[in-house]
Design a protein around this motif. Structure first.
Motif, PDB file in Angstrom:
ATOM      1  N   MET A 280       0.843  -1.198   0.000  1.00 19.88           N
ATOM      2  CA  MET A 280       0.000   0.000   0.000  1.00 19.88           C
ATOM      3  C   MET A 280       0.876   1.244   0.000  1.00 19.88           C
ATOM      4  O   MET A 280       2.024   1.203   0.431  1.00 19.88           O
ATOM      5  CB  MET A 280      -0.962  -0.003   1.191  1.00 19.88           C
ATOM      6  CG  MET A 280      -0.295   0.028   2.535  1.00 19.88           C
ATOM      7  SD  MET A 280      -1.373  -0.550   3.880  1.00 19.88           S
ATOM      8  CE  MET A 280      -2.663   0.693   3.876  1.00 19.88           C
ATOM      9  N   ASP A 281       0.344   2.354  -0.504  1.00 24.32           N
ATOM     10  CA  ASP A 281       1.073   3.618  -0.483  1.00 24.32           C
ATOM     11  C   ASP A 281       1.167   4.113   0.967  1.00 24.32           C
ATOM     12  O   ASP A 281       0.239   3.925   1.756  1.00 24.32           O
ATOM     13  CB  ASP A 281       0.364   4.684  -1.327  1.00 24.32           C
ATOM     14  CG  ASP A 281       0.417   4.366  -2.822  1.00 24.32           C
ATOM     15  OD1 ASP A 281       0.943   3.303  -3.190  1.00 24.32           O
ATOM     16  OD2 ASP A 281      -0.089   5.199  -3.605  1.00 24.32           O
ATOM     17  N   THR A 282       2.277   4.778   1.270  1.00 25.30           N
ATOM     18  CA  THR A 282       2.451   5.245   2.654  1.00 25.30           C
ATOM     19  C   THR A 282       2.191   6.732   2.792  1.00 25.30           C
ATOM     20  O   THR A 282       2.660   7.371   3.716  1.00 25.30           O
ATOM     21  CB  THR A 282       3.868   4.906   3.152  1.00 25.30           C
ATOM     22  OG1 THR A 282       4.804   5.370   2.173  1.00 25.30           O
ATOM     23  CG2 THR A 282       4.034   3.417   3.333  1.00 25.30           C
ATOM     24  N   ASP A 283       1.437   7.291   1.833  1.00 25.89           N
ATOM     25  CA  ASP A 283       1.083   8.706   1.946  1.00 25.89           C
ATOM     26  C   ASP A 283      -0.398   8.857   2.347  1.00 25.89           C
ATOM     27  O   ASP A 283      -0.978   9.909   2.185  1.00 25.89           O
ATOM     28  CB  ASP A 283       1.381   9.455   0.634  1.00 25.89           C
ATOM     29  CG  ASP A 283       0.707   8.813  -0.573  1.00 25.89           C
ATOM     30  OD1 ASP A 283      -0.103   7.889  -0.383  1.00 25.89           O
ATOM     31  OD2 ASP A 283       0.993   9.247  -1.713  1.00 25.89           O
ATOM     32  N   PHE A 284      -0.990   7.766   2.855  1.00 19.30           N
ATOM     33  CA  PHE A 284      -2.370   7.712   3.348  1.00 19.30           C
ATOM     34  C   PHE A 284      -3.431   7.775   2.247  1.00 19.30           C
ATOM     35  O   PHE A 284      -4.605   8.025   2.523  1.00 19.30           O
ATOM     36  CB  PHE A 284      -2.639   8.748   4.447  1.00 19.30           C
ATOM     37  CG  PHE A 284      -1.859   8.440   5.691  1.00 19.30           C
ATOM     38  CD1 PHE A 284      -2.273   7.442   6.551  1.00 19.30           C
ATOM     39  CD2 PHE A 284      -0.681   9.112   5.970  1.00 19.30           C
ATOM     40  CE1 PHE A 284      -1.536   7.123   7.679  1.00 19.30           C
ATOM     41  CE2 PHE A 284       0.068   8.806   7.090  1.00 19.30           C
ATOM     42  CZ  PHE A 284      -0.356   7.816   7.952  1.00 19.30           C
ATOM     43  N   SER A 285      -3.026   7.545   0.988  1.00 16.65           N
ATOM     44  CA  SER A 285      -4.034   7.414  -0.057  1.00 16.65           C
ATOM     45  C   SER A 285      -4.812   6.104   0.132  1.00 16.65           C
ATOM     46  O   SER A 285      -5.953   5.998  -0.294  1.00 16.65           O
ATOM     47  CB  SER A 285      -3.385   7.413  -1.441  1.00 16.65           C
ATOM     48  OG  SER A 285      -3.041   8.721  -1.823  1.00 16.65           O
ATOM     49  N   HIS A 286      -4.170   5.126   0.738  1.00 18.74           N
ATOM     50  CA  HIS A 286      -4.796   3.822   0.967  1.00 18.74           C
ATOM     51  C   HIS A 286      -5.122   3.673   2.439  1.00 18.74           C
ATOM     52  O   HIS A 286      -4.219   3.631   3.273  1.00 18.74           O
ATOM     53  CB  HIS A 286      -3.855   2.704   0.519  1.00 18.74           C
ATOM     54  CG  HIS A 286      -3.559   2.730  -0.946  1.00 18.74           C
ATOM     55  ND1 HIS A 286      -2.356   2.336  -1.472  1.00 18.74           N
ATOM     56  CD2 HIS A 286      -4.334   3.104  -1.998  1.00 18.74           C
ATOM     57  CE1 HIS A 286      -2.392   2.455  -2.796  1.00 18.74           C
ATOM     58  NE2 HIS A 286      -3.577   2.934  -3.140  1.00 18.74           N
TER      59      HIS A 286
ATOM     60  N   ASP B  16      -6.691  11.685  -1.683  1.00 16.42           N
ATOM     61  CA  ASP B  16      -5.483  12.352  -2.170  1.00 16.42           C
ATOM     62  C   ASP B  16      -4.412  12.263  -1.085  1.00 16.42           C
ATOM     63  O   ASP B  16      -4.725  12.184   0.100  1.00 16.42           O
ATOM     64  CB  ASP B  16      -5.808  13.817  -2.506  1.00 16.42           C
ATOM     65  CG  ASP B  16      -4.806  14.393  -3.501  1.00 16.42           C
ATOM     66  OD1 ASP B  16      -4.009  13.617  -4.064  1.00 16.42           O
ATOM     67  OD2 ASP B  16      -4.827  15.616  -3.711  1.00 16.42           O
ATOM     68  N   ARG B  17      -3.154  12.274  -1.514  1.00 19.19           N
ATOM     69  CA  ARG B  17      -2.047  12.139  -0.558  1.00 19.19           C
ATOM     70  C   ARG B  17      -2.167  13.128   0.593  1.00 19.19           C
ATOM     71  O   ARG B  17      -2.557  14.277   0.422  1.00 19.19           O
ATOM     72  CB  ARG B  17      -0.709  12.322  -1.267  1.00 19.19           C
ATOM     73  CG  ARG B  17      -0.539  13.686  -1.922  1.00 19.19           C
ATOM     74  CD  ARG B  17       0.868  14.000  -2.370  1.00 19.19           C
ATOM     75  NE  ARG B  17       1.533  12.903  -3.071  1.00 19.19           N
ATOM     76  CZ  ARG B  17       2.487  12.167  -2.520  1.00 19.19           C
ATOM     77  NH1 ARG B  17       2.883  12.402  -1.279  1.00 19.19           N
ATOM     78  NH2 ARG B  17       3.049  11.208  -3.208  1.00 19.19           N
ATOM     79  N   ARG B  18      -1.823  12.653   1.825  1.00 19.55           N
ATOM     80  CA  ARG B  18      -1.843  13.562   2.973  1.00 19.55           C
ATOM     81  C   ARG B  18      -0.453  14.080   3.259  1.00 19.55           C
ATOM     82  O   ARG B  18      -0.281  15.151   3.835  1.00 19.55           O
ATOM     83  CB  ARG B  18      -2.335  12.816   4.224  1.00 19.55           C
ATOM     84  CG  ARG B  18      -3.827  12.611   4.227  1.00 19.55           C
ATOM     85  CD  ARG B  18      -4.288  12.245   5.636  1.00 19.55           C
ATOM     86  NE  ARG B  18      -5.392  11.311   5.587  1.00 19.55           N
ATOM     87  CZ  ARG B  18      -5.760  10.563   6.605  1.00 19.55           C
ATOM     88  NH1 ARG B  18      -5.106  10.617   7.742  1.00 19.55           N
ATOM     89  NH2 ARG B  18      -6.772   9.749   6.487  1.00 19.55           N
TER      90      ARG B  18
END
Ligand SMILES: Nc1nc2c(ncn2[C@@H]2O[C@H](COP(=O)(O)OP(=O)(O)OP(=O)(O)O)[C@@H](O)[C@H]2O)c(=O)[nH]1
Ligand SMILES: [Mg+2]
Length: 182
Positions: free
Chosen positions: A25-31, A142-144
């Motif tokens: 999973m993406d680690t920018d909180f998109s997931h 969207d990315r946080r």
């Protein structure tokens, strides 16, 4: 060093440590981690679970720009679908649960894609190896945090790499992938 090399190293790391289920999973909180219990549970009757923006119930953050949306639509619905004939609706999804068996079947060290087209190569291999795939809807926020790595070279790699994937892996034959969505 890029998404592809990082993921292949991570998959090997997990397999060497006897993981039964491997989540990317993406680690920018998109997931959102909220989906994980449901995804892991569905791995009982599937070999790959894909968190999908493009099946019924899936949704994109309205903050996405028109361009970003158009690029994603073009990549998924036109470019990848026409050239590779994938059954999954979200071919560039980066939110996936793999069973150990699934990742053991795919020859990870032969993967060449390094930018986000890595997700497409993995999706293609999963279908070519006839894995049982389930697409579940997600809300893609969207990315946080952080900055996007979606640069022009990464976009260019994605465009031509899809052709190269078809040329290199097309001959693997058409094993009947079983792709379901729910
Ligand atoms: N370890 C590692 N992870 C990476 C690398 N590049 C990308 N990632 C991961 O891959 C995820 C997806 O990349 P992003 O740049 O966010 O791409 P994107 O989500 O399609 O684009 P945005 O919507 O702009 O965030 C990131 O959240 C990181 O977790 C890399 O070089 N190394
Ligand atoms: Mg991101």
């Amino acid at each position: 060093m890029g998404l592809g090399t990082a993921y292949v190293a991570g998959f090997h790391w997990a397999l060497e440590r006897d993981a039964a289920c491997i989540i990317q999973m993406d680690t920018d909180f998109s997931h959102s981690p909220d989906y994980l219990p449901q995804f892991i549970q569905r791995l009982n009757d599937h070999e790959v679970v894909v968190g999908s923006r493009y099946v019924r119930g899936g949704k994109l953050d309205p903050r996405w720009s028109g361009w970003r949306y158009l690029l994603s639509w073009w990549a998924n619905s036109v470019w990848v679908r026409v050239i590779l004939g994938l059954q999954v609706r979200d071919a560039t999804a980066g939110f996936k649960c793999w069973s150990r068996r699934a990742l053991e079947q795919i020859p990870l060290d032969n993967i060449i894609s390094n930018g986000y087209v890595f997700q497409v190569e993995m999706a293609y291999l999963a279908e070519k190896y006839g894995l049982r795939i389930l697409e579940l809807p997600i809300y893609f926020e969207d990315r946080r945090i952080g900055k996007s790595k979606m640069s022009v070279p990464i976009k260019l790699e994605a465009a031509w790499r899809v052709l190269e994937i078809r040329w290199r892996l097309g001959a693997l034959g058409n094993t009947s992938a079983r792709v379901e969505s729910a």
